[in-house]
Design an enzyme around this catalytic site. Structure first.
Site, PDB file in Angstrom:
ATOM      1  CE1 TYR A 158      -4.119   1.926   0.588  1.00 56.42           C
ATOM      2  CE2 TYR A 158      -2.692   3.268   1.980  1.00 56.42           C
ATOM      3  CZ  TYR A 158      -3.878   3.088   1.294  1.00 56.42           C
ATOM      4  OH  TYR A 158      -4.833   4.086   1.320  1.00 56.42           O
ATOM      5  CE  LYS A 162      -3.870   4.760  -1.886  1.00 54.84           C
ATOM      6  NZ  LYS A 162      -4.911   5.207  -2.837  1.00 54.84           N
TER       7      LYS A 162
END
Length: 255
Positions: A158, A162
């Site tokens: 993640y 991002k």
């Protein structure tokens, strides 16, 4: 008061069946925009459309996996056909990882998170760009994360996804500013949504991250607060804002 300039504009919001995406879709509609709701959940997407239409707005839904090029093409084609153009694309859809440290991250977790969080926005933006370039204007807004600003807010997959989205936004801002296209990003802090984290509390990643997050975050935000920032960045009120990464996190990024 500065006009948002969104009345009559064609807007696509991904991940709009719930949470931040739904709140953003509803707010765009209240500003007079015509909204295409894109999501994997048919029930949730149709509920969002119904709520917009009940309030007198214009909306339609496209259901499918946004990392599938065929679904991406359908989203953009439906928006252009129904709205007469595509003025705003909100790349909001995303999934969490299991807070896994890199050594605990298997191929399936890595590939699923990168595909949804980074590849899908790439595909959608690439499909939308020709229409925005032809119109000489367009606003791209991405939902990033506090995990794109630091290494202590999520697992390896993640966090990488991002950080990648922030790079994509900044590159878009530079590449297409002379063509009237803006790209910006909101970086939400902890926000009350329906997203669940399937983490093993005994694993190394969740054990480390849990301590760090607990010590530094402020209050939990609402989906509506994130939506306010998204709509602002998409609107004419932010006409000179391009390539911005806007933390919406009660000061977490300042800690």
């Amino acid at each position: 008061m500065v006009s948002t300039g969104l009345a009559g504009r064609g807007v696509v919001v991904t991940g709009a069946a719930s949470g931040i995406g739904r709140a953003a879709a509803l707010k765009f509609a209240r500003e007079g925009a015509k909204v295409l709701v894109a999501d994997l959940s048919r029930e949730g997407a149709e509920e969002t459309v119904k709520e917009i239409e009940t309030a007198g707005g214009v909306a339609l839904a496209v259901v499918g996996d946004l990392s599938d090029q065929r679904v991406v093409d359908q989203v953009v084609e439906r928006a252009v056909e129904a709205f007469g153009g595509l003025d705003v694309l909100v790349n909001n859809a995303g999934i969490m990882d299991r807070m896994s440290a890199l050594g605990e991250t298997d191929d399936a977790e890595w590939e699923r998170v990168i595909r949804i969080n980074l590849t899908a926005p790439f595909l959608l933006t690439r499909a939308a760009l020709p229409h925005m370039l032809a119109a000489g204007r367009g606003s791209l807004v991405f939902t990033g994360s506090e995990a794109g600003l630091r290494g202590s807010a999520a697992g390896a997959a993640y966090t990488a996804s991002k950080h990648g989205v922030i790079g994509l936004v900044k590159n878009l801002a530079v590449m297409y500013r002379k063509q009237g296209i803006r790209a910006n990003l909101v970086a939400p802090g902890p926000t009350v949504t329906s997203i669940k984290v399937d983490a093993d509390p005994e694993a190394h990643g969740p054990a480390v991250i849990g301590q760090l997050i607990g010590a530094n975050i402020g209050r939990l935000g609402s989906a509506e607060e994130q939506a306010d920032a998204i709509v602002f960045l998409a609107s004419d009120a932010a006409a000179f804002v391009n390539g911005a990464v806007l933390p919406v996190d009660d000061g977490w990024s300042a800690v």
